[in-house]
Scaffold this motif. Structure first.
Motif, PDB file in Angstrom:
ATOM      1  N   LEU B 105     -14.542 -19.198   7.948  1.00 29.61           N
ATOM      2  CA  LEU B 105     -13.175 -18.701   8.114  1.00 29.61           C
ATOM      3  C   LEU B 105     -13.113 -17.202   7.850  1.00 29.61           C
ATOM      4  O   LEU B 105     -12.462 -16.449   8.572  1.00 29.61           O
ATOM      5  CB  LEU B 105     -12.235 -19.427   7.162  1.00 29.61           C
ATOM      6  N   ARG B 106     -13.819 -16.795   6.801  1.00 29.22           N
ATOM      7  CA  ARG B 106     -13.832 -15.383   6.441  1.00 29.22           C
ATOM      8  C   ARG B 106     -14.456 -14.568   7.577  1.00 29.22           C
ATOM      9  O   ARG B 106     -13.969 -13.487   7.923  1.00 29.22           O
ATOM     10  CB  ARG B 106     -14.616 -15.197   5.147  1.00 29.22           C
ATOM     11  N   THR B 107     -15.524 -15.104   8.145  1.00 26.69           N
ATOM     12  CA  THR B 107     -16.181 -14.429   9.262  1.00 26.69           C
ATOM     13  C   THR B 107     -15.255 -14.334  10.465  1.00 26.69           C
ATOM     14  O   THR B 107     -15.176 -13.296  11.130  1.00 26.69           O
ATOM     15  CB  THR B 107     -17.459 -15.192   9.653  1.00 26.69           C
ATOM     16  N   LEU B 108     -14.535 -15.425  10.724  1.00 29.02           N
ATOM     17  CA  LEU B 108     -13.597 -15.438  11.849  1.00 29.02           C
ATOM     18  C   LEU B 108     -12.495 -14.408  11.658  1.00 29.02           C
ATOM     19  O   LEU B 108     -12.178 -13.633  12.574  1.00 29.02           O
ATOM     20  CB  LEU B 108     -12.990 -16.849  11.980  1.00 29.02           C
ATOM     21  N   ALA B 109     -11.911 -14.364  10.474  1.00 34.29           N
ATOM     22  CA  ALA B 109     -10.839 -13.415  10.200  1.00 34.29           C
ATOM     23  C   ALA B 109     -11.343 -11.980  10.332  1.00 34.29           C
ATOM     24  O   ALA B 109     -10.657 -11.109  10.884  1.00 34.29           O
ATOM     25  CB  ALA B 109     -10.268 -13.655   8.799  1.00 34.29           C
ATOM     26  N   ALA B 111     -13.804 -10.962  12.196  1.00 32.61           N
ATOM     27  CA  ALA B 111     -14.063 -10.679  13.608  1.00 32.61           C
ATOM     28  C   ALA B 111     -12.772 -10.301  14.327  1.00 32.61           C
ATOM     29  O   ALA B 111     -12.752  -9.366  15.131  1.00 32.61           O
ATOM     30  CB  ALA B 111     -14.709 -11.897  14.265  1.00 32.61           C
ATOM     31  N   GLU B 112     -11.697 -11.012  14.036  1.00 36.38           N
ATOM     32  CA  GLU B 112     -10.428 -10.722  14.702  1.00 36.38           C
ATOM     33  C   GLU B 112      -9.892  -9.371  14.282  1.00 36.38           C
ATOM     34  O   GLU B 112      -9.365  -8.607  15.094  1.00 36.38           O
ATOM     35  CB  GLU B 112      -9.405 -11.822  14.383  1.00 36.38           C
ATOM     36  N   ARG B 113     -10.047  -9.061  13.019  1.00 33.61           N
ATOM     37  CA  ARG B 113      -9.591  -7.770  12.525  1.00 33.61           C
ATOM     38  C   ARG B 113     -10.399  -6.634  13.144  1.00 33.61           C
ATOM     39  O   ARG B 113      -9.863  -5.615  13.568  1.00 33.61           O
ATOM     40  CB  ARG B 113      -9.731  -7.747  11.005  1.00 33.61           C
ATOM     41  N   ALA B 115     -12.001  -6.737  15.972  1.00 34.73           N
ATOM     42  CA  ALA B 115     -11.658  -6.640  17.390  1.00 34.73           C
ATOM     43  C   ALA B 115     -10.399  -5.802  17.584  1.00 34.73           C
ATOM     44  O   ALA B 115     -10.315  -4.991  18.515  1.00 34.73           O
ATOM     45  CB  ALA B 115     -11.469  -8.035  17.973  1.00 34.73           C
ATOM     46  N   ALA B 116      -9.431  -5.978  16.705  1.00 34.74           N
ATOM     47  CA  ALA B 116      -8.201  -5.204  16.804  1.00 34.74           C
ATOM     48  C   ALA B 116      -8.476  -3.723  16.546  1.00 34.74           C
ATOM     49  O   ALA B 116      -7.926  -2.842  17.223  1.00 34.74           O
ATOM     50  CB  ALA B 116      -7.168  -5.730  15.807  1.00 34.74           C
ATOM     51  N   ASP B 117      -9.341  -3.437  15.587  1.00 37.55           N
ATOM     52  CA  ASP B 117      -9.717  -2.053  15.302  1.00 37.55           C
ATOM     53  C   ASP B 117     -10.318  -1.397  16.532  1.00 37.55           C
ATOM     54  O   ASP B 117      -9.959  -0.279  16.901  1.00 37.55           O
ATOM     55  CB  ASP B 117     -10.742  -2.005  14.152  1.00 37.55           C
ATOM     56  N   VAL B 118     -11.264  -2.094  17.148  1.00 41.95           N
ATOM     57  CA  VAL B 118     -11.969  -1.538  18.302  1.00 41.95           C
ATOM     58  C   VAL B 118     -11.017  -1.345  19.470  1.00 41.95           C
ATOM     59  O   VAL B 118     -11.061  -0.341  20.175  1.00 41.95           O
ATOM     60  CB  VAL B 118     -13.146  -2.442  18.688  1.00 41.95           C
ATOM     61  N   LEU B 119     -10.132  -2.303  19.648  1.00 42.53           N
ATOM     62  CA  LEU B 119      -9.149  -2.203  20.724  1.00 42.53           C
ATOM     63  C   LEU B 119      -8.292  -0.950  20.548  1.00 42.53           C
ATOM     64  O   LEU B 119      -7.958  -0.267  21.520  1.00 42.53           O
ATOM     65  CB  LEU B 119      -8.263  -3.455  20.705  1.00 42.53           C
TER      66      LEU B 119
END
Lengths: 200, 200
Positions: B105-109, B111-113, B115-119
């Motif tokens: 779960l920690r890894t998933l969270a 990754a999403e964060r 991804a938002a940074d990179v976007l």
DNA sequence: CGCCGCGTTGAGCCACGTCAACATAGGTGG
DNA sequence: CCACCTATGTTGACGTGGCTCAACGCGGCG
């Protein structure tokens, strides 16, 4: 993969897992609030990061994706979620409380793949970006045609990092070149590379 | 969080979990090949999607992020991974084979964060994009200063979706305005908002 | 009916892409 | 050590794709 999607949930009077219907434009949850994680059964959800000066697009969730997983860790949502098409959601990880490792891994892989898709929507020329977005949002129907629920210009502009004006022009161009057939304001059919694709 | 980072691994002759050192420019794995998942202990990794016509930037992994998790599901890597700074990697989920739900779960969270940074690095003006990228890549040192291992122009251009020329100009501008001090070609210090930030 | 939000289209301009020349660093062989 | 080569980074000049501003059509709603 056939017409078994719509289980007779209403007939059996809401069984263990119920589907929540969300209409376009509706906010699913706000950043910082409490709630559960959801799985998108159909539709499209826009995720936004809330900064001091407003909201900025932070991700896209389509059929099969999970949103709000961070709430299971932190107790609150990190992003804001907003439906950019009519959606069906179902609670995630509430039935089987013990999260199977494979399910989580699958979710993680899907999230990374989706993130790459969205990132690609911000590279290349405007027309191609909007075309790719339409292809991403489209769902294959039984007859093989690709149906799309067209979001508002604001949302498409935020996703592609273009302006509403530029997106509108690209959509008009898509229609003129026959790559997009519109049926009413919200519905349309997309054609991946219908001959005219080479015609710039 | 102090100077305990460099454990005497070499002195104890490689304990249970060994750190793999990767030098800048080195390819960590290719898409379609087999291998294990890795956790980035330090450095920066660029992920690329391989299409028929070449590679396109698909993600960024920094300290604490996991790369190649999809190999645990599909048996092969979906992306190509390349070090854009000197890295330390460690195998992920090989020691404790049973993946704890919270770790995933920690890894998933994360990754999403990420991804938002990179976007977000693909929105706004060129100068601001490059500045944000530098801030993202920088790591806080003991003395509070933010140190950055500056990647090649090609990589920075691919991440921000700018051209090498434009990135070079932005970097020069950063240096002139005092927001970036360079020490040699690869090292530098970044200053988040050192006075001149308001000076457009 | 008037108002408002949304989408469409035109005109002009600017930030960034393109092209080109040059500087610098690193590697290789003599 | 230097001569040479290549990859990488820097800077200038110029063109253009998309942003800005503005006007207008359309549908929904009080």
């Amino acid at each position: 993969m056939q017409a078994v999607i719509a289980t007779p949930a209403s007939a059996t009077a809401a069984p263990t897992v119920q589907a929540h219907k969300i209409t376009i434009g509706q906010r699913i949850y706000a950043a910082g609030t409490e709630g559960i994680a959801w799985r998108v059964k159909s539709g499209a959800v826009r995720l936004d990061r809330i900064t001091g000066e407003g909201r900025s697009f932070a991700g896209l969730a389509l059929q099969g994706d999970v949103i709000g997983a961070e709430t299971l860790l932190f107790g609150q949502y990190s992003f804001e979620a907003c439906a950019i098409a009519d959606c069906e959601l179902e609670p995630w990880l509430s039935a089987d409380k013990a999260p199977s490792g494979e399910s989580l891994l699958r979710t993680l892989a899907a999230a990374e793949r989706r993130a790459a898709d969205v990132l690609a929507l911000r590279a290349g020329e405007a027309f191609e970006r909007v075309r790719q977005l339409c292809l991403l949002l489209a769902r294959e129907r039984d007859d093989g045609r690709r149906e799309i629920a067209i979001p508002g210009l604001k949302d498409m502009a935020a996703i592609t990092n273009l302006t509403e004006v530029t997106v509108s022009r690209a959509m008009s161009h898509l229609r003129r070149t026959g790559l997009l057939q519109r049926h009413g304001r919200r519905l349309g059919l997309v054609f991946p590379d219908a001959g005219a694709a080479s015609a710039c």
